[in-house]
Design a protein around this motif. Structure first.
Motif, PDB file in Angstrom:
ATOM      1  N   LYS A 284       0.828  -1.207   0.000  1.00  0.00           N
ATOM      2  CA  LYS A 284       0.000   0.000   0.000  1.00  0.00           C
ATOM      3  C   LYS A 284       0.863   1.258   0.000  1.00  0.00           C
ATOM      4  CE  LYS A 284      -4.161  -1.887   2.200  1.00  0.00           C
ATOM      5  NZ  LYS A 284      -5.060  -1.831   3.387  1.00  0.00           N
ATOM      6  N   ALA A 285       1.977   1.224   0.745  1.00  0.00           N
ATOM      7  CA  ALA A 285       2.871   2.378   0.773  1.00  0.00           C
ATOM      8  C   ALA A 285       3.441   2.637  -0.615  1.00  0.00           C
ATOM      9  CB  ALA A 285       3.994   2.146   1.776  1.00  0.00           C
ATOM     10  N   ARG A 286       3.807   1.559  -1.324  1.00  0.00           N
ATOM     11  CA  ARG A 286       4.326   1.724  -2.688  1.00  0.00           C
ATOM     12  C   ARG A 286       3.264   2.320  -3.604  1.00  0.00           C
ATOM     13  NH1 ARG A 286       6.504  -3.459  -1.604  1.00  0.00           N
ATOM     14  NH2 ARG A 286       4.819  -4.462  -2.799  1.00  0.00           N
ATOM     15  N   ALA A 287       2.018   1.832  -3.456  1.00  0.00           N
ATOM     16  CA  ALA A 287       0.938   2.325  -4.302  1.00  0.00           C
ATOM     17  C   ALA A 287       0.627   3.791  -4.010  1.00  0.00           C
ATOM     18  CB  ALA A 287      -0.313   1.468  -4.105  1.00  0.00           C
ATOM     19  N   ARG A 291       1.001   6.959  -6.644  1.00  0.00           N
ATOM     20  CA  ARG A 291      -0.076   7.908  -6.955  1.00  0.00           C
ATOM     21  C   ARG A 291       0.366   9.347  -6.719  1.00  0.00           C
ATOM     22  NH1 ARG A 291      -3.372   3.800  -4.636  1.00  0.00           N
ATOM     23  NH2 ARG A 291      -3.266   4.813  -2.581  1.00  0.00           N
ATOM     24  N   ALA A 292       1.240   9.534  -5.731  1.00  0.00           N
ATOM     25  CA  ALA A 292       1.738  10.873  -5.427  1.00  0.00           C
ATOM     26  C   ALA A 292       2.914  11.266  -6.320  1.00  0.00           C
ATOM     27  CB  ALA A 292       2.159  10.955  -3.956  1.00  0.00           C
ATOM     28  N   TYR A 423      10.319   6.777   0.498  1.00  0.00           N
ATOM     29  CA  TYR A 423       9.392   7.491  -0.371  1.00  0.00           C
ATOM     30  C   TYR A 423       9.230   8.901   0.173  1.00  0.00           C
ATOM     31  CZ  TYR A 423       8.230   2.713  -1.737  1.00  0.00           C
ATOM     32  OH  TYR A 423       8.302   1.406  -2.157  1.00  0.00           O
ATOM     33  N   ILE A 424       9.455   9.905  -0.665  1.00  0.00           N
ATOM     34  CA  ILE A 424       9.260  11.289  -0.251  1.00  0.00           C
ATOM     35  C   ILE A 424       8.399  11.971  -1.313  1.00  0.00           C
ATOM     36  CG2 ILE A 424      11.527  11.953  -1.219  1.00  0.00           C
ATOM     37  CD1 ILE A 424      11.593  14.120   1.054  1.00  0.00           C
ATOM     38  N   LYS A 428       0.579  16.595   1.850  1.00  0.00           N
ATOM     39  CA  LYS A 428       0.141  15.722   2.921  1.00  0.00           C
ATOM     40  C   LYS A 428       0.059  14.275   2.458  1.00  0.00           C
ATOM     41  CE  LYS A 428      -2.770  19.273   5.085  1.00  0.00           C
ATOM     42  NZ  LYS A 428      -4.159  19.605   5.532  1.00  0.00           N
ATOM     43  N   ALA A 429       0.298  13.363   3.398  1.00  0.00           N
ATOM     44  CA  ALA A 429       0.112  11.947   3.105  1.00  0.00           C
ATOM     45  C   ALA A 429      -1.370  11.633   3.000  1.00  0.00           C
ATOM     46  CB  ALA A 429       0.754  11.096   4.198  1.00  0.00           C
TER      47      ALA A 429
END
Length: 430
Positions: A284-287, A291-292, A423-424, A428-429
């Motif tokens: 999920k973090a990768r996805a 997207r960002a 990931y940066i 906002k997250a």
């Protein structure tokens, strides 16, 4: 650092947050990259070409299976990316060849504690002269770092001079903690430790600012951060008559906590997001990062808690940089004076800053690189520091410098210690 190799409380020092990155970095030596192309394993390692270095050390071991240095360094390469089977294999090989080698024992001890195998690490710390640490970890009973809950989103109580979040100790009322990847363990002040009923299993005296301090080590039953609770964890507390340069807070949360979780430092959203580390949360973090528009960056974990990735300063091209997330300070990056000169960065020698690094006074100078970069995250013309008294990296490789608290403010930063990716992304997250 205390005599037996334990860390002092420099992570709480305002001055350390300002210059620790430069103090812990070596000049980026020009000949290291040139030598790297010759296939010399140590030069490859020093230049941050770890995969190539690993293969070179393996070739040395094929020719000479008794080469302690090659075995230790091959294990070190694996440890930097949490490849524990390979790290244990080669560090154990080195230890059999030289049982009293302190460097090998420290690396293997670190390898064990990253896997929560604290009891296995005890002989390593004893052999390395870390008696305090051996006693501390020997007091842990049962499974350490037990994680309860799946996700927590904690609003920051303040942004500057250091971000603070609330946490509960042993079910008590909320306390305000700063966080910092430049610190190893969970630490707190003596009053908070007394309120929590903590008992010291080991202690040591250290130099601290203009005086001394006592460090005490014990085991904490419960540390709750919103919807995430960690149980049975090593903890440190300090008693001193010196002022706390970090300001009004009750303690500090270091990298040992962060690498047990999938951690997002949401600077833009002024929140700390914690998730249980699983393949699913990593996916999920990768996805979310994709997207960002955030591309994954490499992540390395050196010397127990030091976080590194690839970045650049003043058009240097990609190089190793330390990530000092959280902490205290006004600078966006710190570097050695030699690196600043080599990259032709303007240094303001008319405005020296007297501060502390590694619990000792140091004088640094403002400098202003045209750009510092971490992936697509960029700061231009930002205030930084150049340190004329830089020390080599404890992990043994060259770095450009370290990026500090102000650099991250427009972004959210996720540290994935499962896939060893950073990931940066701006904003906002999600």
């Amino acid at each position: 650092m205390a005599n037996d190799g334990e860390w002092d409380r420099r992570s709480l020092l305002r001055g350390a947050a300002v210059v620790a990155g430069a103090a812990a970095t070596a000049p980026l030596l020009g000949n290291a990259m040139a030598q790297a192309d010759t296939g010399d394993a140590d030069a490859l390692f020093k230049a941050g070409k770890f995969e190539q270095a690993g293969r070179a050390y393996e070739e040395i071991l094929k020719r000479d299976p008794t080469n302690v240095h090659a075995a230790r360094q091959r294990g070190h390469v694996a440890l930097l990316v949490n490849q524990f089977p390979d790290a244990e294999k080669y560090l154990t090989m080195a230890l059999k060849l030289a049982p009293s080698d302190k460097d090998t024992n420290q690396l293997l001890g670190d390898c064990y504690i990253r896997q929560d195998k604290f009891s296995l690490s005890i002989p390593c710390w004893q052999a390395a002269g870390g008696d305090v640490r051996a006693k501390w970890f020997g007091a842990l009973r049962g499974r350490p770092y037990q994680i309860h809950g799946d996700i927590a989103r904690l609003p920051w109580q303040q942004m500057d001079p250091t971000p603070l979040v609330e946490a509960s100790i042993n079910g008590g009322p909320p306390k305000r903690f700063m966080f910092y990847t430049g610190a190893p363990w969970l630490g707190m002040n003596a009053e908070v430790a007394r309120e929590a009923g903590l008992t010291a299993v080991a202690k040591q005296q250290i130099d601290y600012l203009d005086g001394t301090a006592w460090q005490y080590f014990g085991v904490l039953d419960s540390f709750k951060l919103g919807g995430i609770e960690l149980r049975n964890i090593p903890v440190e507390w300090t008693e001193t008559d010196q002022p706390n340069p970090g300001g009004a807070n009750d303690g500090i949360i270091g990298t040992w906590i962060w690498y047990h979780l999938l951690t997002t430092f949401d600077y833009a959203g002024r929140s700390l997001i914690l998730r249980r580390r699983t393949p699913e949360t990593a996916r999920k973090a990768r996805a979310e990062a994709a997207r960002a528009g955030a591309k994954p960056l490499p992540l390395w974990l050196g010397h127990e808690h030091e976080v590194y990735s690839k970045g650049s300063i003043a058009g240097s091209g990609p190089g190793m940089v330390g990530l000092s997330i959280g902490g205290v300070g006004e600078i966006a990056a710190a570097m050695s004076e030699e690196t600043a000169k080599r990259l032709r960065i303007r240094i303001d020698y008319d405005r020296p800053l007297e501060t502390f690094a590694h619990s000792h006074p140091v004088v640094v100078y403002p400098c202003y690189p045209k750009e510092i970069r971490l992936g697509d995250a960029v700061a231009k013309g930002v205030y930084c520091n150049a340190n004329p008294d830089s020390r080599p990296s404890r992990s043994g490789f060259d770095t450009l410098g370290a990026f500090f608290h102000p650099f991250y403010k427009p972004y959210n930063v996720t540290l994935d210690f499962t896939d060893m990716k950073l990931y940066i992304a701006r904003g906002k997250a999600t």
